[in-house]
Design a protein around this motif. Structure first.
Motif, PDB file in Angstrom:
ATOM      1  N   ARG A  51      -9.440   3.314   1.502  1.00  0.00           N
ATOM      2  CA  ARG A  51      -9.615   1.875   1.294  1.00  0.00           C
ATOM      3  C   ARG A  51     -10.817   1.580   0.395  1.00  0.00           C
ATOM      4  O   ARG A  51     -10.758   0.697  -0.455  1.00  0.00           O
ATOM      5  CB  ARG A  51      -9.790   1.171   2.643  1.00  0.00           C
ATOM      6  CG  ARG A  51      -9.965  -0.331   2.520  1.00  0.00           C
ATOM      7  CD  ARG A  51     -10.136  -0.985   3.867  1.00  0.00           C
ATOM      8  NE  ARG A  51     -10.392  -2.401   3.716  1.00  0.00           N
ATOM      9  CZ  ARG A  51      -9.472  -3.326   3.514  1.00  0.00           C
ATOM     10  NH1 ARG A  51      -8.204  -2.982   3.450  1.00  0.00           N
ATOM     11  NH2 ARG A  51      -9.798  -4.595   3.391  1.00  0.00           N
ATOM     12  N   TRP A 100      -9.870   2.046  -3.141  1.00  0.00           N
ATOM     13  CA  TRP A 100      -9.024   0.925  -3.584  1.00  0.00           C
ATOM     14  C   TRP A 100      -9.890  -0.291  -3.915  1.00  0.00           C
ATOM     15  O   TRP A 100      -9.724  -0.919  -4.969  1.00  0.00           O
ATOM     16  CB  TRP A 100      -8.021   0.563  -2.488  1.00  0.00           C
ATOM     17  CG  TRP A 100      -7.345  -0.752  -2.740  1.00  0.00           C
ATOM     18  CD1 TRP A 100      -6.306  -0.994  -3.589  1.00  0.00           C
ATOM     19  CD2 TRP A 100      -7.710  -2.020  -2.157  1.00  0.00           C
ATOM     20  NE1 TRP A 100      -5.987  -2.338  -3.569  1.00  0.00           N
ATOM     21  CE2 TRP A 100      -6.831  -2.986  -2.701  1.00  0.00           C
ATOM     22  CE3 TRP A 100      -8.670  -2.423  -1.237  1.00  0.00           C
ATOM     23  CZ2 TRP A 100      -6.886  -4.337  -2.345  1.00  0.00           C
ATOM     24  CZ3 TRP A 100      -8.736  -3.772  -0.878  1.00  0.00           C
ATOM     25  CH2 TRP A 100      -7.848  -4.705  -1.431  1.00  0.00           C
ATOM     26  N   PHE A 114      -2.405   3.436  -5.731  1.00  0.00           N
ATOM     27  CA  PHE A 114      -2.669   2.824  -4.437  1.00  0.00           C
ATOM     28  C   PHE A 114      -1.489   1.987  -3.941  1.00  0.00           C
ATOM     29  O   PHE A 114      -1.476   1.558  -2.783  1.00  0.00           O
ATOM     30  CB  PHE A 114      -3.916   1.937  -4.513  1.00  0.00           C
ATOM     31  CG  PHE A 114      -5.190   2.722  -4.657  1.00  0.00           C
ATOM     32  CD1 PHE A 114      -5.819   3.267  -3.544  1.00  0.00           C
ATOM     33  CD2 PHE A 114      -5.747   2.946  -5.909  1.00  0.00           C
ATOM     34  CE1 PHE A 114      -6.993   3.999  -3.675  1.00  0.00           C
ATOM     35  CE2 PHE A 114      -6.919   3.672  -6.051  1.00  0.00           C
ATOM     36  CZ  PHE A 114      -7.542   4.203  -4.928  1.00  0.00           C
ATOM     37  N   ARG A 141      -5.168   3.183 -10.513  1.00  0.00           N
ATOM     38  CA  ARG A 141      -4.989   1.902  -9.819  1.00  0.00           C
ATOM     39  C   ARG A 141      -3.585   1.796  -9.220  1.00  0.00           C
ATOM     40  O   ARG A 141      -3.415   1.375  -8.076  1.00  0.00           O
ATOM     41  CB  ARG A 141      -5.226   0.751 -10.802  1.00  0.00           C
ATOM     42  CG  ARG A 141      -5.235  -0.624 -10.132  1.00  0.00           C
ATOM     43  CD  ARG A 141      -5.485  -1.719 -11.144  1.00  0.00           C
ATOM     44  NE  ARG A 141      -5.553  -3.018 -10.500  1.00  0.00           N
ATOM     45  CZ  ARG A 141      -5.007  -4.121 -10.987  1.00  0.00           C
ATOM     46  NH1 ARG A 141      -4.339  -4.067 -12.147  1.00  0.00           N
ATOM     47  NH2 ARG A 141      -5.105  -5.271 -10.347  1.00  0.00           N
ATOM     48  N   VAL A 157       0.837  -1.195   0.000  1.00  0.00           N
ATOM     49  CA  VAL A 157       0.000   0.000   0.000  1.00  0.00           C
ATOM     50  C   VAL A 157       0.877   1.252   0.000  1.00  0.00           C
ATOM     51  O   VAL A 157       1.889   1.324   0.695  1.00  0.00           O
ATOM     52  CB  VAL A 157      -0.902   0.018   1.248  1.00  0.00           C
ATOM     53  CG1 VAL A 157      -1.720   1.313   1.292  1.00  0.00           C
ATOM     54  CG2 VAL A 157      -1.833  -1.184   1.247  1.00  0.00           C
TER      55      VAL A 157
END
Length: 273
Positions: free
Chosen positions: A49, A52, A130, A127, A40
């Motif tokens: 979160r 994600w 993250f 993407r 992470v």
């Protein structure tokens, strides 16, 4: 089987057969899994979160679920490990060739899902934001003796991973180990209803040639200790006295080094194939 676990008893199986989230109804026999450890990106405090999970869900539905070469998949996140940034991505394959075919098919599915290059690039940039740039990859051979989940879990479960090292004792043999292993699986593992699933893997490609992995699946964290108590009970019922149990343990443990590592993860519901 806590009494035996404390004597460094780890399962050493011959080769080839299952994955993190493989289920009893499977028609094909899996042979390999790939395990990618991601981290992470804690440097960005704005990352959430839920965001994600949303973007991973989109990729999962548009690519992973539609890829016929990926038999099963699972995403595991840190619970009790040395690194709280860990995210483990696991894919299960029928054979070695399927690993490459799955990658090629994923590239096709990605272009189909995001045909506009700018949109596709934006998705991947979001993407990748993250995660850090650090990751590791391993390939393991799936081993035959296992205890399967009846279906894909629809709730968060506990995955206890034990990493051991295989050794080749001079006084050992495949025949002896197979007999010891069968005795353990038949009388302890299959009878322990607290352990919901059990999987084993052996190194196929990666940095540690003698690595042996066991994965125990539980309903909750407290069940880990309950499973040990149940194993003690089953072990005493099977071997009857300490002398027989110790004799079994001495024979069994010689196939492994005296050290191991323990890791506990949780699955991400909705991101399992």
């Amino acid at each position: 089987m806590k009494a035996i676990q404390c004597k460094t008893i780890f399962l050493f199986l011959n080769l080839i057969c299952i994955g993190y989230s493989v289920f009893a109804q499977e028609e094909k026999t899996p042979a390999y899994i790939t395990v990618t450890t991601l981290h992470v990106n804690t440097a960005n405090p704005d990352l959430k979160r839920d965001d994600w999970a949303k973007i991973e869900k989109e990729y999962f539905e548009k690519v992973v679920m539609k890829n016929p070469y990926i038999m099963r998949s699972n995403i595991l996140t840190h619970y009790f490990t040395a690194d709280n940034t860990e995210i483990i991505s696991v894919y299960v394959y029928e054979n070695w060739d399927a690993i490459d075919k799955a990658w090629q098919k994923s590239q096709e599915l990605i272009k189909e899902a995001w045909p506009d290059e700018k949109v596709r690039k934006a998705f991947y940039e979001k993407r990748s934001s993250f995660y850090t740039g650090e990751h590791s990859d391993e390939i393991y051979a799936v081993l035959p003796d296992r205890k399967l989940l009846g279906k894909a879990p629809d709730k968060q479960m506990i995955y206890y991973v034990r990493k051991s090292k295989i050794v080749n004792p001079k006084d050992g043999s495949a025949k002896e180990f197979e007999a010891l292993n069968k005795e353990y699986m038949d009388n302890i593992m299959y009878k322990n209803d607290v352990i919901k699933a059990y999987y084993t893997y052996q190194h196929a490609w990666g940095s540690k040639a003698n690595e042996f992995i066991e994965v125990f699946v539980y309903d909750n964290f407290a069940d880990i200790e309950k499973a040990w108590d149940k194993e003690d009970e089953l072990a005493k019922a099977h071997w009857k006295d300490d002398a027989k149990m110790k004799e079994f343990g001495k024979k069994y443990s010689k196939y492994f080094s005296t050290t191991h590592g323990d890791y506990i993860y949780r699955n991400e519901v909705g991101l399992q194939k």
